[in-house]
Design a protein around this motif. Structure first.
Motif, PDB file in Angstrom:
ATOM      1  N   GLN A  92     121.170  33.328  22.934  1.00 22.38           N
ATOM      2  CA  GLN A  92     121.100  34.152  21.718  1.00 22.38           C
ATOM      3  C   GLN A  92     121.193  33.301  20.442  1.00 22.38           C
ATOM      4  OE1 GLN A  92     123.960  37.322  21.707  1.00 22.38           O
ATOM      5  NE2 GLN A  92     123.338  38.034  19.685  1.00 22.38           N
ATOM      6  N   PHE A  93     122.111  32.327  20.468  1.00 23.42           N
ATOM      7  CA  PHE A  93     122.324  31.538  19.248  1.00 23.42           C
ATOM      8  C   PHE A  93     121.640  30.183  19.326  1.00 23.42           C
ATOM      9  CE2 PHE A  93     125.759  34.690  19.274  1.00 23.42           C
ATOM     10  CZ  PHE A  93     125.419  35.350  18.105  1.00 23.42           C
ATOM     11  N   PHE A  94     120.533  30.118  20.075  1.00 21.34           N
ATOM     12  CA  PHE A  94     119.614  28.986  20.141  1.00 21.34           C
ATOM     13  C   PHE A  94     120.215  27.715  20.741  1.00 21.34           C
ATOM     14  CE2 PHE A  94     118.561  31.123  15.864  1.00 21.34           C
ATOM     15  CZ  PHE A  94     117.928  32.185  16.490  1.00 21.34           C
ATOM     16  N   ASN A  95     121.470  27.370  20.352  1.00 20.18           N
ATOM     17  CA  ASN A  95     122.130  26.158  20.873  1.00 20.18           C
ATOM     18  C   ASN A  95     121.273  24.899  20.697  1.00 20.18           C
ATOM     19  OD1 ASN A  95     123.707  28.283  21.736  1.00 20.18           O
ATOM     20  ND2 ASN A  95     124.328  27.287  23.618  1.00 20.18           N
ATOM     21  N   LEU A  96     120.684  24.777  19.502  1.00 19.24           N
ATOM     22  CA  LEU A  96     119.921  23.564  19.181  1.00 19.24           C
ATOM     23  C   LEU A  96     120.826  22.604  18.407  1.00 19.24           C
ATOM     24  CD1 LEU A  96     116.727  25.446  18.006  1.00 19.24           C
ATOM     25  CD2 LEU A  96     116.977  24.184  20.144  1.00 19.24           C
ATOM     26  N   ILE A  97     120.418  21.345  18.341  1.00 24.20           N
ATOM     27  CA  ILE A  97     121.218  20.362  17.614  1.00 24.20           C
ATOM     28  C   ILE A  97     120.645  20.229  16.208  1.00 24.20           C
ATOM     29  CG2 ILE A  97     121.976  17.958  17.559  1.00 24.20           C
ATOM     30  CD1 ILE A  97     121.895  18.051  20.625  1.00 24.20           C
ATOM     31  N   SER A  98     121.441  20.693  15.229  1.00 22.36           N
ATOM     32  CA  SER A  98     120.906  20.855  13.874  1.00 22.36           C
ATOM     33  C   SER A  98     120.619  19.531  13.176  1.00 22.36           C
ATOM     34  CB  SER A  98     121.863  21.693  13.029  1.00 22.36           C
ATOM     35  OG  SER A  98     123.124  21.088  13.041  1.00 22.36           O
ATOM     36  N   THR A  99     121.284  18.450  13.624  1.00 27.67           N
ATOM     37  CA  THR A  99     121.074  17.156  12.968  1.00 27.67           C
ATOM     38  C   THR A  99     119.901  16.390  13.575  1.00 27.67           C
ATOM     39  OG1 THR A  99     122.692  16.219  14.470  1.00 27.67           O
ATOM     40  CG2 THR A  99     123.485  16.895  12.290  1.00 27.67           C
ATOM     41  N   GLN A 100     119.216  16.999  14.547  1.00 28.52           N
ATOM     42  CA  GLN A 100     118.044  16.349  15.118  1.00 28.52           C
ATOM     43  C   GLN A 100     116.802  17.167  14.795  1.00 28.52           C
ATOM     44  OE1 GLN A 100     118.697  15.622  19.295  1.00 28.52           O
ATOM     45  NE2 GLN A 100     120.077  13.925  18.852  1.00 28.52           N
ATOM     46  N   ASN A 101     115.652  16.513  14.890  1.00 24.21           N
ATOM     47  CA  ASN A 101     114.428  17.248  14.578  1.00 24.21           C
ATOM     48  C   ASN A 101     113.930  18.019  15.813  1.00 24.21           C
ATOM     49  OD1 ASN A 101     112.746  15.578  16.156  1.00 24.21           O
ATOM     50  ND2 ASN A 101     112.267  14.228  14.434  1.00 24.21           N
ATOM     51  N   VAL A 102     112.845  18.733  15.605  1.00 25.52           N
ATOM     52  CA  VAL A 102     112.317  19.626  16.641  1.00 25.52           C
ATOM     53  C   VAL A 102     111.978  18.858  17.920  1.00 25.52           C
ATOM     54  CG1 VAL A 102     110.266  21.034  17.190  1.00 25.52           C
ATOM     55  CG2 VAL A 102     111.525  21.407  15.046  1.00 25.52           C
ATOM     56  N   LEU A 103     111.231  17.766  17.761  1.00 30.56           N
ATOM     57  CA  LEU A 103     110.814  16.992  18.929  1.00 30.56           C
ATOM     58  C   LEU A 103     112.018  16.455  19.705  1.00 30.56           C
ATOM     59  CD1 LEU A 103     108.135  16.307  20.182  1.00 30.56           C
ATOM     60  CD2 LEU A 103     108.097  14.192  18.847  1.00 30.56           C
ATOM     61  N   GLU A 104     113.000  15.932  18.969  1.00 29.99           N
ATOM     62  CA  GLU A 104     114.200  15.385  19.629  1.00 29.99           C
ATOM     63  C   GLU A 104     114.942  16.468  20.415  1.00 29.99           C
ATOM     64  OE1 GLU A 104     115.357  11.800  16.508  1.00 29.99           O
ATOM     65  OE2 GLU A 104     115.889  13.862  15.989  1.00 29.99           O
ATOM     66  N   ASN A 105     115.005  17.670  19.826  1.00 31.50           N
ATOM     67  CA  ASN A 105     115.653  18.766  20.537  1.00 31.50           C
ATOM     68  C   ASN A 105     114.903  19.127  21.818  1.00 31.50           C
ATOM     69  OD1 ASN A 105     118.055  20.537  19.351  1.00 31.50           O
ATOM     70  ND2 ASN A 105     117.008  19.546  17.629  1.00 31.50           N
ATOM     71  N   ILE A 106     113.581  19.131  21.728  1.00 29.83           N
ATOM     72  CA  ILE A 106     112.780  19.555  22.883  1.00 29.83           C
ATOM     73  C   ILE A 106     112.937  18.587  24.057  1.00 29.83           C
ATOM     74  CG2 ILE A 106     110.417  19.950  23.715  1.00 29.83           C
ATOM     75  CD1 ILE A 106     109.739  21.039  20.919  1.00 29.83           C
ATOM     76  N   VAL A 107     112.985  17.299  23.761  1.00 28.13           N
ATOM     77  CA  VAL A 107     113.033  16.324  24.866  1.00 28.13           C
ATOM     78  C   VAL A 107     114.468  15.975  25.300  1.00 28.13           C
ATOM     79  CG1 VAL A 107     110.790  15.332  24.304  1.00 28.13           C
ATOM     80  CG2 VAL A 107     112.861  14.282  23.357  1.00 28.13           C
ATOM     81  N   LEU A 108     115.459  16.547  24.620  1.00 32.24           N
ATOM     82  CA  LEU A 108     116.852  16.191  24.928  1.00 32.24           C
ATOM     83  C   LEU A 108     117.232  16.339  26.408  1.00 32.24           C
ATOM     84  CD1 LEU A 108     119.556  15.222  23.673  1.00 32.24           C
ATOM     85  CD2 LEU A 108     120.198  17.626  23.554  1.00 32.24           C
ATOM     86  N   PRO A 109     116.920  17.484  27.049  1.00 29.54           N
ATOM     87  CA  PRO A 109     117.329  17.604  28.461  1.00 29.54           C
ATOM     88  C   PRO A 109     116.678  16.545  29.352  1.00 29.54           C
ATOM     89  CG  PRO A 109     116.636  19.729  27.593  1.00 29.54           C
ATOM     90  CD  PRO A 109     116.279  18.709  26.562  1.00 29.54           C
ATOM     91  N   ILE A 110     115.445  16.133  29.002  1.00 27.19           N
ATOM     92  CA  ILE A 110     114.770  15.106  29.805  1.00 27.19           C
ATOM     93  C   ILE A 110     115.477  13.767  29.600  1.00 27.19           C
ATOM     94  CG2 ILE A 110     112.578  13.951  30.277  1.00 27.19           C
ATOM     95  CD1 ILE A 110     111.154  16.380  29.119  1.00 27.19           C
ATOM     96  N   HIS A 111     115.842  13.472  28.339  1.00 26.26           N
ATOM     97  CA  HIS A 111     116.563  12.228  28.059  1.00 26.26           C
ATOM     98  C   HIS A 111     117.908  12.179  28.765  1.00 26.26           C
ATOM     99  CE1 HIS A 111     114.184  11.023  24.248  1.00 26.26           C
ATOM    100  NE2 HIS A 111     113.724  10.448  25.332  1.00 26.26           N
ATOM    101  N   LEU A 112     118.620  13.319  28.722  1.00 23.53           N
ATOM    102  CA  LEU A 112     119.940  13.376  29.364  1.00 23.53           C
ATOM    103  C   LEU A 112     119.837  13.093  30.854  1.00 23.53           C
ATOM    104  CD1 LEU A 112     121.537  16.523  27.681  1.00 23.53           C
ATOM    105  CD2 LEU A 112     122.270  14.138  27.425  1.00 23.53           C
TER     106      LEU A 112
END
Ligand code: ADP
Ligand code: ADP
Length: 226
Positions: A92-112
């Motif tokens: 519901q509350f997106f749970n995105l990382i506000s200090t990172q850009n869109v692309l960085e947020n999208i690939v985060l789980p793959i990086h982790l």
């Protein structure tokens, strides 16, 4: 093919006189590639059930199998990795990382997960979700609907077996809500994703192939729409 199976799921909170059955002996089988909505009033147990199905909350009793693997027999580390690889989440509350850009947020789980990024696929989902112009924007520069589309792109990025969406439209206006569920539906069709959507909104639920109604922790109705 059954992709997700829950067997006799019980989750209680509190003790003795104050004991609440948030889920009360739930059995469930979800077909691969299906779009399932879980509906019910506030407090009926929808979120608890979703969190148990997604390996986020351990049930008091019962077991959940994703692709034949028993979630709660795995240790925490194995379950975390399995979740990153095989499950996508939209909250519901997106749970995105506000200090990172869109692309960085999208690939985060793959990086982790030290995974490989498939650039062609990544560009495809970015285009599909209408984010090509926002790739380098920060999260705080986006509207709610755009943020939820980023969350959906992030959920799809690791090519999961299943996407769990917990009230994904709860914080959006009617137009963005429709957009987000339509995109979930498109993702289901295009990538043969299994989608489980929790919502209190009957109209949003009507996009699903199957609607499961929960009341007092029990399934009271289970209807196919295909
Ligand atoms: P819904 O998602 O349908 O609103 P929930 O799954 O959040 O329902 O809650 C089901 C029941 O379990 C409610 O009575 C709620 O108060 C209770 N509950 C949920 N989470 C907790 C918790 N962490 N501690 C105690 N009670 C809880
Ligand atoms: P709610 O449904 O109560 O409004 P959320 O859907 O945002 O709240 O989160 C529900 C639960 O899932 C919370 O207990 C939270 O800690 C957990 N959670 C949220 N995001 C993640 C995540 N990316 N990975 C693991 N657990 C998460």
């Amino acid at each position: 093919n059954v992709i997700l199976e829950a067997k006799d799921i019980v989750k209680t909170y509190g003790y003795e006189d104050n004991k609440i059955y948030a889920t009360n002996h739930i059995d469930l089988q979800i077909e691969e590639g299906s779009f399932v909505a879980i509906v019910g009033r506030s407090g009926s147990g929808k979120s608890t059930l979703l969190h148990i199905l997604a390996g986020l909350v351990k049930p008091t009793k019962g077991e959940v199998y994703l692709e034949g693997k028993s979630l709660y027999e795995m240790n925490d580390h194995t379950l975390t990795r399995f979740r990153r690889r095989r499950m996508g989440f939209v909250f519901q509350f997106f749970n995105l990382i506000s200090t990172q850009n869109v692309l960085e947020n999208i690939v985060l789980p793959i990086h982790l997960d030290d995974g490989e990024i498939d650039d062609d696929y990544l560009n495809e989902i970015i285009n599909l979700l209408g984010l090509e112009e926002k790739k380098n924007s920060f999260i705080y520069e986006l509207s709610g609907g755009q943020q939820q589309r980023v969350a959906l792109a992030r959920a799809l990025a690791s090519k999961p077996a299943i996407i769990f969406a917990d009230e994904p439209t709860g914080n959006l206006d009617a137009k963005s809500s429709k957009e987000v569920v339509d995109l979930l539906k498109i993702a289901q069709r295009k990538y043969h994703e299994t989608v489980i959507l929790v919502t209190h909104d009957q109209e949003i639920a009507s996009i699903a192939d199957r609607v499961i109604t929960i009341e007092d922790g029990k399934i009271i109705q289970d209807t196919n729409h295909i």
